[in-house]
Motif scaffolding. Structure first.
Motif, PDB file in Angstrom:
ATOM      1  N   LEU A  39      22.607  65.895  20.316  1.00 10.99           N
ATOM      2  CA  LEU A  39      21.853  65.392  21.464  1.00 10.99           C
ATOM      3  C   LEU A  39      22.774  65.098  22.646  1.00 10.99           C
ATOM      4  N   ARG A  40      22.215  65.118  23.836  1.00  5.39           N
ATOM      5  CA  ARG A  40      23.002  64.840  25.054  1.00  5.39           C
ATOM      6  C   ARG A  40      23.513  63.410  25.096  1.00  5.39           C
ATOM      7  N   PHE A  41      22.800  62.502  24.462  1.00  7.11           N
ATOM      8  CA  PHE A  41      23.228  61.105  24.356  1.00  7.11           C
ATOM      9  C   PHE A  41      22.566  60.504  23.122  1.00  7.11           C
ATOM     10  N   PRO A  42      23.178  59.465  22.543  1.00 10.98           N
ATOM     11  CA  PRO A  42      22.563  58.803  21.392  1.00 10.98           C
ATOM     12  C   PRO A  42      21.452  57.872  21.870  1.00 10.98           C
ATOM     13  N   PRO A  43      20.204  58.167  21.519  1.00  9.03           N
ATOM     14  CA  PRO A  43      19.092  57.395  22.070  1.00  9.03           C
ATOM     15  C   PRO A  43      19.105  55.936  21.612  1.00  9.03           C
ATOM     16  N   PRO A  44      18.658  55.050  22.488  1.00  2.52           N
ATOM     17  CA  PRO A  44      18.577  53.631  22.118  1.00  2.52           C
ATOM     18  C   PRO A  44      17.525  53.417  21.031  1.00  2.52           C
ATOM     19  N   TYR A  45      17.746  52.393  20.247  1.00  2.00           N
ATOM     20  CA  TYR A  45      16.795  52.078  19.177  1.00  2.00           C
ATOM     21  C   TYR A  45      16.745  50.570  18.966  1.00  2.00           C
ATOM     22  N   GLN A  46      15.666  50.169  18.344  1.00  2.00           N
ATOM     23  CA  GLN A  46      15.479  48.787  17.905  1.00  2.00           C
ATOM     24  C   GLN A  46      15.493  48.825  16.385  1.00  2.00           C
ATOM     25  N   GLY A  47      16.196  47.894  15.763  1.00  2.00           N
ATOM     26  CA  GLY A  47      16.300  47.920  14.314  1.00  2.00           C
ATOM     27  C   GLY A  47      15.695  46.703  13.656  1.00  2.00           C
ATOM     28  N   LYS A  48      15.089  46.935  12.497  1.00  4.80           N
ATOM     29  CA  LYS A  48      14.582  45.862  11.644  1.00  4.80           C
ATOM     30  C   LYS A  48      15.242  46.046  10.283  1.00  4.80           C
ATOM     31  N   TYR A  49      15.922  44.999   9.859  1.00  2.00           N
ATOM     32  CA  TYR A  49      16.660  45.051   8.595  1.00  2.00           C
ATOM     33  C   TYR A  49      15.981  44.162   7.570  1.00  2.00           C
ATOM     34  N   LEU A  50      16.032  44.563   6.316  1.00  2.00           N
ATOM     35  CA  LEU A  50      15.268  43.905   5.261  1.00  2.00           C
ATOM     36  C   LEU A  50      15.564  42.419   5.128  1.00  2.00           C
ATOM     37  N   LEU A  51      16.785  42.008   5.324  1.00  2.00           N
ATOM     38  CA  LEU A  51      17.141  40.607   5.115  1.00  2.00           C
ATOM     39  C   LEU A  51      17.065  39.778   6.400  1.00  2.00           C
ATOM     40  N   ASP A  52      16.629  40.381   7.487  1.00  2.00           N
ATOM     41  CA  ASP A  52      16.505  39.664   8.760  1.00  2.00           C
ATOM     42  C   ASP A  52      15.042  39.549   9.157  1.00  2.00           C
ATOM     43  N   ASP A  53      14.686  38.412   9.725  1.00  2.00           N
ATOM     44  CA  ASP A  53      13.322  38.225  10.208  1.00  2.00           C
ATOM     45  C   ASP A  53      13.129  38.777  11.608  1.00  2.00           C
ATOM     46  N   LEU A  54      14.203  38.848  12.380  1.00  2.00           N
ATOM     47  CA  LEU A  54      14.129  39.302  13.760  1.00  2.00           C
ATOM     48  C   LEU A  54      14.516  40.762  13.883  1.00  2.00           C
ATOM     49  N   VAL A  55      14.035  41.383  14.943  1.00  2.00           N
ATOM     50  CA  VAL A  55      14.448  42.744  15.276  1.00  2.00           C
ATOM     51  C   VAL A  55      15.522  42.655  16.358  1.00  2.00           C
ATOM     52  N   TYR A  56      16.342  43.717  16.453  1.00  2.00           N
ATOM     53  CA  TYR A  56      17.372  43.734  17.481  1.00  2.00           C
ATOM     54  C   TYR A  56      17.413  45.104  18.126  1.00  2.00           C
ATOM     55  N   PRO A  57      17.385  45.155  19.443  1.00  2.00           N
ATOM     56  CA  PRO A  57      17.185  44.049  20.378  1.00  2.00           C
ATOM     57  C   PRO A  57      15.738  43.562  20.335  1.00  2.00           C
ATOM     58  N   GLU A  58      15.540  42.324  20.711  1.00  2.00           N
ATOM     59  CA  GLU A  58      14.196  41.746  20.651  1.00  2.00           C
ATOM     60  C   GLU A  58      13.247  42.417  21.633  1.00  2.00           C
ATOM     61  N   GLU A  59      13.714  42.706  22.835  1.00  2.00           N
ATOM     62  CA  GLU A  59      12.896  43.370  23.861  1.00  2.00           C
ATOM     63  C   GLU A  59      13.158  44.870  23.826  1.00  2.00           C
ATOM     64  N   PHE A  60      12.083  45.651  23.650  1.00  2.00           N
ATOM     65  CA  PHE A  60      12.235  47.104  23.590  1.00  2.00           C
ATOM     66  C   PHE A  60      10.938  47.801  24.007  1.00  2.00           C
ATOM     67  N   GLU A  61      10.159  47.150  24.836  1.00  2.00           N
ATOM     68  CA  GLU A  61       8.857  47.687  25.230  1.00  2.00           C
ATOM     69  C   GLU A  61       8.940  48.655  26.406  1.00  2.00           C
ATOM     70  N   LYS A  62      10.029  48.625  27.139  1.00  2.00           N
ATOM     71  CA  LYS A  62      10.188  49.495  28.311  1.00  2.00           C
ATOM     72  C   LYS A  62      11.456  50.312  28.145  1.00  2.00           C
ATOM     73  N   ASP A  63      11.576  51.352  28.978  1.00  2.00           N
ATOM     74  CA  ASP A  63      12.800  52.141  28.975  1.00  2.00           C
ATOM     75  C   ASP A  63      13.984  51.246  29.288  1.00  2.00           C
ATOM     76  N   VAL A  64      15.137  51.584  28.708  1.00  2.00           N
ATOM     77  CA  VAL A  64      16.337  50.774  28.858  1.00  2.00           C
ATOM     78  C   VAL A  64      17.449  51.602  29.495  1.00  2.00           C
ATOM     79  N   TRP A  65      18.501  50.938  29.913  1.00  2.00           N
ATOM     80  CA  TRP A  65      19.609  51.590  30.607  1.00  2.00           C
ATOM     81  C   TRP A  65      20.759  51.946  29.669  1.00  2.00           C
ATOM     82  N   TYR A  66      20.705  51.530  28.414  1.00  2.00           N
ATOM     83  CA  TYR A  66      21.834  51.713  27.502  1.00  2.00           C
ATOM     84  C   TYR A  66      21.527  52.764  26.440  1.00  2.00           C
ATOM     85  N   TRP A  67      22.590  53.206  25.770  1.00  2.00           N
ATOM     86  CA  TRP A  67      22.475  54.144  24.666  1.00  2.00           C
ATOM     87  C   TRP A  67      22.511  53.390  23.352  1.00  2.00           C
TER      88      TRP A  67
END
Length: 139
Positions: A39-67
């Motif tokens: 890919l031309r760049f590694p796309p941004p993602y939000q992750g949810k891990y089994l042992l964590d209650d929170l997702v990271y990054p918390e805000e991911f509803e709009k397009d972002v500026w980072y990879w």
């Protein structure tokens, strides 16, 4: 926490929640390699891990500026409940000019299809599940 203890807690969580494994280390590595190497760049993602209650990054509803950090950010694979990928980002063009949307959606979806990775499309994001309780929501 000692890695073996962490993995044991993950396995206990999977059993307690009656989760089905959809990805294994091999599939995650193939996806990771394809994203990094094709890919031309590694796309941004939000992750949810089994042992964590929170997702990271918390805000991911709009397009972002980072990879996304596809090299170290997803590991250990066995702990990934899901990632939510947004295969585009906002490229900064100056203070007075709106950012440009760089979109690699077609290329990303082609990778998912080539590698036979099940996913769920939700608006402009693609959910890739390591574990799931109901497979009927997948494409």
């Amino acid at each position: 926490m000692i890695p073996n203890q962490n993995k044991m807690r993950v396995m206990e969580t999977i059993a307690e929640r009656n989760l089905i494994s959809l990805m294994n280390d091999t599939k995650w590595r193939k996806l990771q390699d394809a994203v990094i190497n094709t890919l031309r760049f590694p796309p941004p993602y939000q992750g949810k891990y089994l042992l964590d209650d929170l997702v990271y990054p918390e805000e991911f509803e709009k397009d972002v500026w980072y990879w996304g950090d596809w090299i170290e950010g997803i590991v250990p694979f066995y702990n990934v409940e899901w990632i939510r990928v947004r295969p585009r980002y906002l490229k900064h063009r100056g203070r007075l000019v709106s950012p440009e949307i760089i979109d690699i959606t077609d290329d990303f979806v082609n990778i998912l299809k080539e590698l036979s990775i099940p996913y769920r499309l939700d608006h402009d994001t693609y959910y890739i599940y390591g574990y799931i309780s109901d497979t009927s929501i997948l494409t």
